[in-house]
Design a protein around this motif. Structure first.
Motif, mmCIF file in Angstrom:
data_model
loop_
_atom_site.group_PDB
_atom_site.id
_atom_site.type_symbol
_atom_site.label_atom_id
_atom_site.label_comp_id
_atom_site.label_asym_id
_atom_site.label_seq_id
_atom_site.Cartn_x
_atom_site.Cartn_y
_atom_site.Cartn_z
ATOM 1 N N ASP A 1 -18.879 82.893 43.283
ATOM 2 C CA ASP A 1 -18.225 83.616 44.428
ATOM 3 C C ASP A 1 -19.194 83.692 44.614
ATOM 4 O OD1 ASP A 1 -15.701 83.991 43.929
ATOM 5 O OD2 ASP A 1 -15.694 85.915 44.361
ATOM 6 N N LEU A 2 -20.433 83.106 44.119
ATOM 7 C CA LEU A 2 -22.001 83.412 44.927
ATOM 8 C C LEU A 2 -22.060 82.744 46.027
ATOM 9 C CD1 LEU A 2 -24.807 84.109 45.502
ATOM 10 C CD2 LEU A 2 -25.422 83.344 43.526
ATOM 11 N N VAL A 3 -21.006 80.861 45.141
ATOM 12 C CA VAL A 3 -21.796 79.324 45.909
ATOM 13 C C VAL A 3 -21.073 78.893 46.119
ATOM 14 C CG1 VAL A 3 -22.998 80.063 43.944
ATOM 15 C CG2 VAL A 3 -21.370 78.396 43.416
ATOM 16 N N GLY A 4 -19.384 79.303 46.012
ATOM 17 C CA GLY A 4 -17.862 78.766 46.454
ATOM 18 C C GLY A 4 -18.117 76.828 45.700
ATOM 19 N N PRO A 5 -17.485 76.980 46.501
ATOM 20 C CA PRO A 5 -16.416 76.496 47.592
ATOM 21 C C PRO A 5 -15.185 77.678 47.593
ATOM 22 C CG PRO A 5 -16.254 74.286 46.927
ATOM 23 C CD PRO A 5 -17.028 74.974 46.083
ATOM 24 N N TYR A 6 -14.961 77.509 46.673
ATOM 25 C CA TYR A 6 -13.637 78.660 45.727
ATOM 26 C C TYR A 6 -13.975 79.541 45.781
ATOM 27 C CZ TYR A 6 -12.146 73.316 46.114
ATOM 28 O OH TYR A 6 -11.720 72.131 46.885
ATOM 29 N N GLN A 7 -13.266 80.836 46.129
ATOM 30 C CA GLN A 7 -13.256 81.753 45.115
ATOM 31 C C GLN A 7 -12.542 82.522 44.709
ATOM 32 O OE1 GLN A 7 -14.717 84.948 49.022
ATOM 33 N NE2 GLN A 7 -16.799 84.242 49.221
ATOM 34 N N PHE A 8 -12.130 81.910 43.471
ATOM 35 C CA PHE A 8 -10.975 81.917 42.477
ATOM 36 C C PHE A 8 -11.995 82.554 41.545
ATOM 37 C CE2 PHE A 8 -9.218 78.814 45.199
ATOM 38 C CZ PHE A 8 -8.968 79.056 46.036
ATOM 39 N N THR A 9 -11.199 83.944 40.582
ATOM 40 C CA THR A 9 -11.720 84.328 39.182
ATOM 41 C C THR A 9 -11.762 82.437 38.161
ATOM 42 O OG1 THR A 9 -10.965 85.950 39.580
ATOM 43 C CG2 THR A 9 -11.274 85.329 37.065
ATOM 44 N N HIS A 10 -10.387 81.936 38.468
ATOM 45 C CA HIS A 10 -10.423 80.739 37.422
ATOM 46 C C HIS A 10 -11.586 79.405 37.657
ATOM 47 C CE1 HIS A 10 -7.577 80.301 40.352
ATOM 48 N NE2 HIS A 10 -7.830 79.113 40.940
ATOM 49 N N MET A 11 -12.629 79.544 38.939
ATOM 50 C CA MET A 11 -12.618 78.862 39.705
ATOM 51 C C MET A 11 -14.149 79.215 39.350
ATOM 52 S SD MET A 11 -11.801 75.814 40.289
ATOM 53 C CE MET A 11 -12.779 75.062 40.692
ATOM 54 N N ALA A 12 -14.949 80.200 39.542
ATOM 55 C CA ALA A 12 -15.380 80.860 38.650
ATOM 56 C C ALA A 12 -16.029 80.788 37.450
ATOM 57 C CB ALA A 12 -16.028 82.714 39.308
ATOM 58 N N SER A 13 -14.792 80.717 36.460
ATOM 59 C CA SER A 13 -14.764 80.159 34.767
ATOM 60 C C SER A 13 -15.449 78.592 35.217
ATOM 61 C CB SER A 13 -13.383 80.950 34.523
ATOM 62 O OG SER A 13 -13.413 82.158 34.179
ATOM 63 N N HIS A 14 -14.691 78.460 35.920
ATOM 64 C CA HIS A 14 -14.631 76.620 35.356
ATOM 65 C C HIS A 14 -15.908 76.163 35.605
ATOM 66 C CE1 HIS A 14 -13.845 72.064 36.022
ATOM 67 N NE2 HIS A 14 -14.405 72.906 37.146
ATOM 68 N N GLN A 15 -16.694 76.786 36.652
ATOM 69 C CA GLN A 15 -18.251 76.572 37.010
ATOM 70 C C GLN A 15 -19.159 77.442 36.242
ATOM 71 O OE1 GLN A 15 -18.399 77.842 41.447
ATOM 72 N NE2 GLN A 15 -17.733 76.384 42.413
ATOM 73 N N ALA A 16 -18.493 78.223 35.377
ATOM 74 C CA ALA A 16 -20.296 78.942 34.180
ATOM 75 C C ALA A 16 -19.927 77.449 33.412
ATOM 76 C CB ALA A 16 -18.902 80.091 33.724
ATOM 77 N N TRP A 17 -18.623 76.969 32.904
ATOM 78 C CA TRP A 17 -19.244 76.304 32.008
ATOM 79 C C TRP A 17 -20.377 74.806 32.554
ATOM 80 C CZ3 TRP A 17 -19.190 71.458 31.143
ATOM 81 C CH2 TRP A 17 -19.100 70.125 29.750
ATOM 82 N N TYR A 18 -20.105 74.603 33.535
ATOM 83 C CA TYR A 18 -21.150 73.076 33.904
ATOM 84 C C TYR A 18 -22.439 74.211 34.359
ATOM 85 C CZ TYR A 18 -16.872 69.817 34.890
ATOM 86 O OH TYR A 18 -16.270 69.893 34.794
ATOM 87 N N ALA A 19 -23.022 75.287 34.383
ATOM 88 C CA ALA A 19 -24.196 75.865 34.721
ATOM 89 C C ALA A 19 -24.447 76.553 33.678
ATOM 90 C CB ALA A 19 -23.734 77.481 35.519
ATOM 91 N N ALA A 20 -23.592 77.179 32.597
ATOM 92 C CA ALA A 20 -23.805 76.953 31.623
ATOM 93 C C ALA A 20 -24.623 76.327 30.350
ATOM 94 C CB ALA A 20 -23.410 77.848 30.204
ATOM 95 N N VAL A 21 -23.881 75.050 31.009
ATOM 96 C CA VAL A 21 -24.475 73.776 29.699
ATOM 97 C C VAL A 21 -25.209 72.944 30.383
ATOM 98 C CG1 VAL A 21 -22.972 71.768 29.571
ATOM 99 C CG2 VAL A 21 -21.764 73.610 28.780
ATOM 100 N N ASN A 22 -25.472 73.133 31.418
ATOM 101 C CA ASN A 22 -26.162 72.305 32.199
ATOM 102 C C ASN A 22 -27.587 73.277 32.055
ATOM 103 O OD1 ASN A 22 -24.901 70.494 33.168
ATOM 104 N ND2 ASN A 22 -24.370 71.515 34.941
ATOM 105 N N ALA A 23 -28.069 74.910 31.815
ATOM 106 C CA ALA A 23 -28.928 75.248 32.022
ATOM 107 C C ALA A 23 -29.602 74.822 30.482
ATOM 108 C CB ALA A 23 -28.748 76.220 32.513
ATOM 109 N N LEU A 24 -28.355 75.030 29.289
ATOM 110 C CA LEU A 24 -29.372 74.890 28.269
ATOM 111 C C LEU A 24 -29.657 73.829 27.777
ATOM 112 C CD1 LEU A 24 -26.689 77.313 26.774
ATOM 113 C CD2 LEU A 24 -28.791 77.208 26.811
#
Length: 703
Positions: free
Chosen positions: A533-556
């Motif tokens: 929800d911090l970044v959007g563009p969709y404020q859904f729990t399942h989209m937060a989880s979806h984005q989290a995969w990309y954020a974690a993998v890209n960060a690592l």
């Protein structure tokens, strides 16, 4: 008249160039004669032709650049082309600005607002990047930037500086070729010529690497990078996005620290998805008791114990909580810390007085309910979707402000539990993000359940008089007051962008107040990511989880490997009764994007299982390109719509169309048959009529 004159002059110049054989001026022989007789005239003439070609956006500038090197050598050729190309580009820039900018800015003001702000803030660097790395043809850059608000002098000097490296590479290649007395294999294969053409080939990659390094200097310049790190990844926020990021990091054996200042699980567990669905279930049971007569059972007026209902809500939270607990994540290998995190530098996070040095950071601080600026709001006791769970008695006359998913879900739930609910919103209809037929279906359900709907209304002020709370609102130009006992604000959610040091690091925000990230979820610092929800563009729990995969993998794993976030198939649901679930385009969105489509519908009131269950309301609606079964979007209104939509989500994700759904065996009798029948309706509407006519004649002949 000035614009017309300029346009006619440009057209005449282009026509004259080709009509008078201007292509011959792109041949080096012309200038060789001049160079032998009048060197100064040759240089000035060549420069003038170069200015003309670039100013009129004619093809041939790259060829002229090579010719310049062959004729004048590296340094004189570089001098001539550098100034001629910049002057010509600026003239093209000014022509586009005079002819089209006012019209484009007026016609597309909203779309260009963000671009203009970005260019005003960092336009020079952006232009420099495009000039150094030819992402798009230079003549396109000239014309497009003319439509923006970039200053003319800025455009000129940045263009000259940015094009200098590329110009030098091209001029050098021409100079090496020009030194060949004759075109022979040995001459072309010389080390100097091969090196010149190798530079031409690798220049885009070298420029890209250079720009990456320049950008790192710009961004990281004020900060000292630690020589060693305490952890691979720090995740700030333990909601859905933060938990998934930490889980993935631990799964790939990285050292990860998860920091949460409140409760593990974030909004979804504590104030959002879990408690609201528990409340909705209690409300559904109460409604089933009222409607029992429809099933041949004596109806009962439910006696709702609000305290017990809310106790059950918290019991459900407690049952789910272990899934998101510190104990579970510690066992997975995550270092969990309770406290307020603050960014100190791009690699340092302070929490509880301790500095943690980390190679990468994922920000997942979520969002909070928005509080509207309405006069007198401070005088009344109001709840939000975060605080409503402290309620322990019937809210009485409940006013819900906001007709989006949260407002609609909670309004219906409390109405079913015995509250007298009024739902008020600014939009012309409830659930305005959905198509009108969807909103109408839910509106009818709400009216049947005696929920008062006030659409197209603007809250003006709250008043308290003799202990009575009322809202003054404006609708159709008239002001009306509404008395209420309890107020629930559900007018949207605001990203949590403050309180963790984002301002100190200069992390940018978008127009809607969310944290600005790129398509790989990076902030201005490539090692700091955001999700949920911090970044959007969709404020859904399942989209937060979806984005989290990309954020974690890209960060690592960046820069070794990184991924762009996939938003191609985004589903969501509103858990009213009937439910609303959608994936892909709505009709309104397709029309806004000028996408041609056809609609296929199936009414659930005809479905056997729905008739047996007494849930025969709603419909399935599918958007497809005309004559094709590819799914552009689908919406389901009905019982368990949030479950039924999964078949369309899967089909869209894997590139399957309605024919695939039609050819899949569905168990009878189930609600999922609605998807198959919708596909069947599409098939009948798109049957090959001419072929069927021949088949009919064939069967008649066989009789």
């Amino acid at each position: 008249m000035k614009k017309i004159f300029l346009l006619l002059a440009i057209v005449a110049a282009v026509a004259a160039f080709y009509g008078l054989g201007g292509e011959a001026l792109l041949e080096p022989q012309v200038y060789r004669r001049w160079l032998q007789e009048q060197p100064l005239l040759a240089g000035l003439g060549f420069g003038a032709i170069y200015v003309l070609v670039t100013a009129l956006s004619l093809p041939g500038a790259a060829v002229l650049t090579l010719i310049a090197g062959g004729l004048f050598g590296l340094w004189w050729g570089l001098l001539i082309v550098s100034f001629a190309s910049s002057i010509g580009a600026t003239l093209a820039f000014l022509a586009a600005r005079l002819l089209l900018r006012d019209w484009v800015q007026a016609k597309f003001a909203r779309q260009l607002a963000t671009i203009n702000r970005g260019l005003e803030k960092d336009g020079a660097f952006y232009l420099f990047t495009l000039r150094l790395i030819p992402l798009v043809p230079f003549f396109v850059i000239n014309l497009v930037f003319g439509l923006t608000r970039v200053k003319t002098f800025t455009f000129y000097w940045v263009s000259q500086l940015g094009m200098l490296a590329g110009t030098a590479v091209y001029v050098n290649a021409g100079a090496e070729l020009g030194q060949l007395e004759e075109l022979s294999v040995s001459g072309v294969m010389s080390a100097e010529v091969l090196l010149a053409f190798a530079l031409l080939a690798v220049f885009p990659w070298l420029a890209k690497l250079l720009m990456a390094q320049i950008n790192r200097w710009r961004v990281y310049g004020p900060y000292q990078k630690p020589k060693q790190f305490d952890t691979n990844l720090v995740v700030i926020g333990a909601g859905s996005g933060g938990l998934v990021s930490a889980y993935i990091a631990a799964a790939v054996k990285a050292k990860v620290t998860l920091i949460e200042k409140h409760a593990m699980g974030g909004d979804c567990l504590n104030t959002g998805c879990v408690p609201s669905k528990a409340l909705i279930r209690s409300a559904a049971v109460a409604q089933s008791m009222r409607e029992a007569e429809h099933f041949g059972v004596q109806p009962v007026v439910p006696e709702v114990d609000f305290n017990r209902v809310m106790s059950r809500v918290h019991e459900v939270i407690g049952q789910v909580a272990p899934h998101d607990s510190i104990e579970r994540y510690t066992a997975l290998g995550v270092d969990c810390i309770t406290g307020s995190a603050r960014l100190v530098s791009p690699w340092e996070v302070e929490v509880n007085g301790k500095i943690i040095r980390t190679r990468a950071i994922v920000l997942a601080t979520g969002a909070r309910p928005s509080i509207p600026a309405i006069d007198g709001l401070e005088q009344v006791n109001y709840y939000t979707s975060d605080t409503i769970w402290s309620l322990r008695e019937n809210p009485g006359r409940l006013l819900v402000l906001g007709t989006g998913p949260i407002g609609c879900e909670l309004a219906q739930a409390f109405a079913r539990l015995g509250a007298n609910v009024t739902l008020l919103g600014r939009a012309a209809r409830i659930m305005p993000r959905e198509d009108a037929d969807v909103s109408e279906a839910i509106s009818q359900a709400f009216v049947r359940e005696k929920i008062q709907l006030i659409n197209g209304a603007t809250a003006v002020a709250f008043e308290v008089e003799n202990g009575e709370q009322r809202l003054v609102y404006e609708q159709d130009g008239k002001r009306t007051s509404l008395v209420f006992d309890t107020l629930l604000l559900a007018v949207g959610r605001t990203p949590n962008v403050e309180g963790f040091g984002a301002e100190a690091l200069g992390l940018a925000l978008t127009d809607n107040g969310s944290l600005a990230v790129d398509d790989k979820l990076r902030t201005r610092f490539p090692n700091i990511y955001g999700c949920g929800d911090l970044v959007g563009p969709y404020q859904f729990t399942h989209m937060a989880s979806h984005q989290a995969w990309y954020a974690a993998v890209n960060a690592l794993f960046s820069p070794l490997k990184s991924f762009k976030v996939d938003y191609s198939v985004v589903p969501w649901a509103t858990f009213t009764a009937p439910e609303v679930a959608r994936v892909g385009l709505s009709e309104a969105e397709a029309q806004a994007k000028h996408i041609e489509y056809e609609i296929t519908r199936y009414g659930i009131d005809d479905l056997d299982r729905a008739l047996a269950d007494g849930t025969a309301t709603g419909f399935v609606k599918v958007l497809t390109p005309k004559g094709k079964d590819r799914i552009l979007g689908a919406v389901i209104v009905g019982h368990h719509a949030s479950e039924l939509i999964t078949e369309f989500i899967s089909a869209m994700k894997h590139g399957r169309g309605l024919n695939s759904i039609l050819g899949t065996v569905h168990i009878y009798p189930t609600m999922s048959e609605a998807n198959k029948f919708a596909a069947g309706n599409w098939k009948r509407a798109n049957a090959p009529q001419q072929l069927l006519g021949w088949v009919q004649k064939f069967h008649a002949w066989r009789r």
